[in-house]
Design an enzyme around this catalytic site. Structure first.
Site, mmCIF file in Angstrom:
data_model
loop_
_atom_site.group_PDB
_atom_site.id
_atom_site.type_symbol
_atom_site.label_atom_id
_atom_site.label_comp_id
_atom_site.label_asym_id
_atom_site.label_seq_id
_atom_site.Cartn_x
_atom_site.Cartn_y
_atom_site.Cartn_z
ATOM 1 N N HIS A 233 9.198 -4.376 7.281
ATOM 2 C CA HIS A 233 8.547 -4.690 6.094
ATOM 3 C C HIS A 233 7.403 -3.513 6.854
ATOM 4 O O HIS A 233 7.105 -3.218 8.064
ATOM 5 C CB HIS A 233 7.588 -5.687 6.008
ATOM 6 N N ASP B 134 -1.936 -5.954 4.189
ATOM 7 C CA ASP B 134 -0.819 -6.189 4.681
ATOM 8 C C ASP B 134 -0.150 -6.182 2.718
ATOM 9 O O ASP B 134 -1.213 -7.422 1.896
ATOM 10 C CB ASP B 134 0.413 -7.716 5.003
ATOM 11 N N CYS C 27 6.565 -0.774 0.003
ATOM 12 C CA CYS C 27 5.823 -1.075 1.454
ATOM 13 C C CYS C 27 5.192 -0.207 1.808
ATOM 14 O O CYS C 27 3.860 0.241 1.859
ATOM 15 C CB CYS C 27 5.903 -1.857 2.196
#
Length: 621
Positions: A514, A531, A580
């Site tokens: 991630h 995030d 991401c």
């Protein structure tokens, strides 16, 4: 024939029946002897049968022969038993018969003892002759006894100065003939008294006994000591005795004559001090008086200087006190700040008029202050309105101008061909960033971006935005694993300093699955964490923010960073598990433009094509 000879024959007949039975008691007897005075260093004593000292008594020759017989038989039997253990049983019998034959020969044929020259030994000889004859018999063995080897001595020898053992004596005497023998009790008592007198310990109030010393030259051997020593060692007994070895006293290395204790200056000095008789020599007394006089003279000089200094200080004090008194007196006389020179009476009307004027002045002043405050307030309102209008204009411009532009057909076809290519060719190589077709294909839909594409976009943001630094994904990895020492040269490679920057962007790879983003805003003094898959702050985000804060503090040498706020920035959340990396690039793009993070999923789709177009057009030129 006397009774002694009859007893002796009976014992011989008994030994003929049993030749292995001893003629003497198997119990060893001991005797306490005083210490040797001329050799105090020797503490070990040897035990032997041939060196026994017997006390000389004026008895008949039968007593002498009987004593000699007991002595020789004792040594011969012991010698026979020792040899029997070595040569065997038969050899032992042979030695025993041989020794017994010699014993009979010397007893009945040679009735009187003789010296080496053949002369008879007198019964009333002195102790020195007899001690020498006994010593010669032990060494030359005239009666056939075995020699006295050094190996017969005991391994652990007794010290007779500390042990007082009873003396057991046996004599073969005729009834009523010879000297009367003393009882064993009296002999023991006399021995005990002698040993106690020799080894007695006395205690005195004077621990050193300075006045009772009777000393002689060290190392000298007096005649009295030798005579007493010989008399003490001339006592013969049968059994075992401890003998002090005769050793020559060790002489001094330089053969210098030692001075007695009484003659030494140190002892006399200590004795005088202990008894209180010591007197200081005249030379020392005179020198002491002279030194005291010199010290007194020095003190007089010092006291004269001190007196003069004290007088001066006292004079200065008196002068200062007088001056202070004069000043106080003048102040008391003219202490008033106001001096009324002339008085004038004012009427009540004049007083009221003055009061009115004063109130009017106060009111006018308040009006003036209010007007000034009102003007300032209007200025502030106008500035606020201008700021709001500027913000509205910027928002409108951002809404009109999209940060992620749409590509035309030509550029879109070029990107599509590069994605469809099957050759792993190199597409770009600039600023130590090499991008191949394999790296380029990660920009295709539903694919994870690799670290090479993210590093390229960070380099693009750094070049297109002034006073901005964007690190690659390995920056935070080294910072978290090795601390500041792992990244302390990264800012130098950028050829800039942290206090001259506005923003720093750091992409963060979490467990290689991630991507997240850290934003350091040096102007706003904030460190943010972005995030696209988090619902709020957590322990991991706080740890990342603290690591970035420590980096700022270390890089700036603790000039900035301590008062920075750690915040968790809100951003659009990705609807899938593969965008991401694209969301990190978009957050970096919007953060560098100071735009709010309010993009949508369609912008993320266009972002892949936009990054591909930048790679193909070599946007890092």
């Amino acid at each position: 024939m006397s009774v002694e000879v009859d007893k002796h024959r009976n014992t011989l007949q008994y030994h003929k029946k049993n030749p292995y039975s001893p003629l003497f008691s198997p119990i060893s007897t001991y005797r306490c002897y005083p210490r040797v005075l001329n050799n105090p260093s020797e503490s070990r004593r040897s035990a032997s049968f041939s060196g026994i000292y017997k006390k000389r008594t004026n008895t008949s020759r039968f007593n002498y022969l009987n004593d000699r017989r007991v002595l020789s038989m004792e040594e011969s039997m012991k010698d026979g038993s020792d040899r029997a253990s070595k040569a065997g049983f038969i050899g032992g019998i042979r030695e025993t018969l041989w020794n017994s034959g010699k014993y009979l020969w010397h007893t009945f044929v040679k009735n009187e003892p003789r010296n080496f020259d053949g002369s008879e030994v007198e019964a009333s000889g002195n102790s020195d002759v007899e001690s020498r004859s006994s010593g010669s018999r032990s060494s030359d063995v005239p009666y056939g006894l075995r020699e006295n080897y050094s190996s017969d001595t005991r391994k652990h020898k007794f010290d007779t100065s500390t042990w007082a053992l009873p003396n057991k004596r046996r004599r073969i005497e005729s009834e009523g003939v010879g000297t009367p023998s003393t009882s064993p009790i009296s002999s023991l008592a006399s021995q005990k008294s002698n040993c106690d007198s020799d080894n007695s310990i006395t205690f005195s109030r004077d621990p050193f006994g300075w006045n009772k010393w009777k000393t002689s030259a060290i190392g000298s051997n007096s005649e009295n000591n030798t005579s007493d020593q010989k008399n003490s060692y001339d006592r013969r007994q049968y059994g075992t005795a401890f003998i002090r070895k005769k050793k020559v006293a060790k002489q001094n290395i330089n053969n210098t004559k030692l001075v007695s204790r009484a003659q030494s200056e140190e002892v006399t000095y200590l004795r005088q001090i202990f008894n209180g008789e010591y007197k200081v020599p005249k030379i020392l007394k005179e020198e002491r008086e002279r030194q005291l006089k010199l010290m007194d003279m020095d003190k007089e000089k010092d006291t004269g200087l001190k007196k003069s200094i004290i007088d001066l200080t006292e004079k200065i004090k008196t002068i200062l006190i007088e001056n202070n008194k004069n000043r106080l007196q003048t102040r008391n006389e003219n202490d008033d700040d106001l001096v009324f020179v002339k008085e004038k009476k004012i009427s009540s009307l004049e007083r009221k008029h003055k009061d009115y004027l004063n109130q009017k002045l106060k009111f006018d002043r308040s009006i003036l202050e209010f007007e000034k405050d009102f003007k300032r307030y209007n200025e502030i309102l106008n500035e606020r309105k201008k700021i709001q209008e500027d913000l509205k204009k910027k928002k409108e411009q951002l809404a009109k101008k999209k940060l992620v532009p749409e590509l035309n057909e030509k550029d879109d076809d070029q990107v599509q061909k590069a994605l469809a290519s099957r050759e792993n060719t190199q597409l770009m190589n600039r600023d130590n960033i090499e991008i191949t077709v394999r790296d380029f294909k990660t920009l295709a839909p539903r694919r994870w971006l690799n670290d090479t594409i993210i590093e390229f976009f960070m380099k693009y943001i750094e070049k297109s935005t002034p006073n901005t630094v964007a690190f690659n994904s390995f920056f935070y990895t080294n910072l978290s694993e090795r601390g500041y020492q792992g990244v302390r040269r990264w800012m130098k490679r950028k050829k800039t300093q942290i206090d001259k920057l506005d923003k720093i962007f750091t992409p963060i790879n979490l467990n290689q699955s991630h991507w997240a983003l850290g934003i350091i805003d040096l102007k706003k003094k904030t460190i943010g964490y972005v995030d696209s898959l988090s619902n709020g702050p957590n322990a991991m985000s706080f740890a990342i923010l603290t690591d970035l804060q420590k980096y700022v503090m270390e890089e700036s040498k603790h000039t900035i960073g301590e008062d920075f706020d750690l915040i968790h920035l809100d951003c659009p959340q990705q609807p899938n598990g593969y965008d991401c990396g694209i969301y990190v690039c978009m957050n970096t793009l919007y953060g560098s433009a100071d735009a709010p993070l309010d993009f949508d999923y369609k912008d993320a789709i266009r972002m892949r094509r936009f990054i591909a177009h930048l790679i193909l057009t070599d946007a890092l030129k």
